[in-house]
Design a protein around this motif. Structure first.
Motif, PDB file in Angstrom:
ATOM      1  N   HIS A  35     -62.167 -11.405  33.038  1.00 26.32           N
ATOM      2  CA  HIS A  35     -62.484 -12.632  33.097  1.00 26.32           C
ATOM      3  C   HIS A  35     -63.469 -12.813  34.692  1.00 26.32           C
ATOM      4  O   HIS A  35     -63.330 -12.091  35.545  1.00 26.32           O
ATOM      5  CB  HIS A  35     -61.278 -13.596  33.497  1.00 26.32           C
TER       6      HIS A  35
ATOM      7  N   HIS B  24     -62.475 -14.682  37.542  1.00 27.64           N
ATOM      8  CA  HIS B  24     -61.926 -15.042  38.842  1.00 27.64           C
ATOM      9  C   HIS B  24     -62.575 -14.115  39.866  1.00 27.64           C
ATOM     10  O   HIS B  24     -62.715 -12.776  39.475  1.00 27.64           O
ATOM     11  CB  HIS B  24     -60.393 -14.970  38.531  1.00 27.64           C
TER      12      HIS B  24
ATOM     13  N   HIS C 129     -54.151 -17.791  30.866  1.00 32.67           N
ATOM     14  CA  HIS C 129     -53.995 -17.491  31.963  1.00 32.67           C
ATOM     15  C   HIS C 129     -54.491 -18.827  33.085  1.00 32.67           C
ATOM     16  O   HIS C 129     -54.670 -18.696  33.883  1.00 32.67           O
ATOM     17  CB  HIS C 129     -55.038 -16.250  32.246  1.00 32.67           C
TER      18      HIS C 129
HETATM   19 ZN    ZN Z   1     -57.168 -14.398  37.241  1.00 34.56          ZN
END
Ligand code: ZN
Ligand code: ZN
Ligand code: ZN
Length: 266
Positions: free
Chosen positions: A82, A84, A161
């Motif tokens: 992902h 982030h 998440h």
């Molecule tokens: Zn994360």
């Protein structure tokens, strides 16, 4: 295949900036946790470079440091969980691997949502050399849900998440070795648990003992591991609440905290 943990810490890393807790000042090297990432060497030879095909899982902020420390100088693909920052802030350093690979674009496997977000965070990234000489990562994004890198088949698995994120099932077609990798989630949908059931090694996030809205805590990680029933499990994405030794003392047999530099193989 061989998998090396290049980082096993939570988003702020361990030690945290300005923290004097026992973990952050620990002399045990296993208590120094870079942001999460892994390096996988497959058993397939590169078609013309004569070496094993390999890939990175995520490009965390300390990716460059980890590559230098562990002598990682061959990368044929990048797989993202992902976007982030603790998983992608080192993405710019992929350009060095473009150079080492003779200027070929790097394949980067990620979900369509993650690709969209990567294009927004790194708008200067392109597939080919920039005409004005800008030294940029040359990336070919691929959003297939299942793909192969060398001898390893990968399948993207949905996880919860609170942000578009996924885990992966890695299956080595030479050795039949199966590894699950889920670095960030607070829930695993039933279909993901089913896909991971009985893997040889499960790598699962476990932030700390206290609950957290977007990460698994110890109790929840252990509950999922009971359902997945791997041969062996390693916990990652750990914060500074517990030292490596504390984790070891607290975990049931077959489950261990991972640490930076640890390598797993069949
Ligand atoms: Zn994360
Ligand atoms: Zn994370
Ligand atoms: Zn601390």
């Amino acid at each position: 295949m061989r998998l090396k943990f290049t980082g096993t810490g939570t988003s702020v890393g361990v030690p945290q900036i300005g923290c004097g807790c026992p973990t952050c000042v620990s002399a045990d090297p296993r208590d120094r946790r870079r942001r999460c990432g892994a390096y996988v060497v497959t058993d397939a030879a590169h078609p013309y470079l004569g070496r094993k095909i390999s890939f990175l899982i995520d490009t965390p902020p300390e990716m460059r440091e980890a590559c230098i420390e562990y002598g990682i100088d061959k990368v044929d693909a990048v797989v993202l969980t992902h976007s982030h920052m603790d998983h992608v802030a080192g993405f710019d350093d992929v350009r060095r691997f473009n150079t080492l690979n003779g200027g070929a674009p790097m394949r980067c496997y990620a979900s369509a949502e993650t690709v969209e977000s990567m294009r927004r965070i790194f708008p200067y990234v392109g597939e080919h050399r920039n005409e004005l000489g800008l030294y940029r990562p040359m990336i070919r994004f691929v959003s297939d849900d299942a793909f192969e890198i060398g001898s390893v088949k990968l399948r993207r698995l949905p996880v919860e998440h609170g942000f578009p994120c996924c885990g992966y099932l890695l299956e080595d077609s030479v050795q039949g070795f199966r590894v699950g990798y889920v670095s960030d989630c607070h829930d695993l949908p039933a279909q993901t648990v089913d896909a991971l059931e009985g893997v040889d090694v499960m790598i699962l996030n476990c932030l700390r003992e206290r609950p957290h809205p977007t990460h698994l805590n110890l109790e929840r990680s252990l509950a999922y591991l009971e359902r997945i029933r791997p041969e062996k499990a390693y916990l990652i994405h750990m914060c500074h609440d517990l030292r490596h030794e504390d984790w070891l003392a607290r975990l049931p047999a077959g489950i261990e905290p991972a640490y930076d530099g640890l390598e797993i193989a069949p």
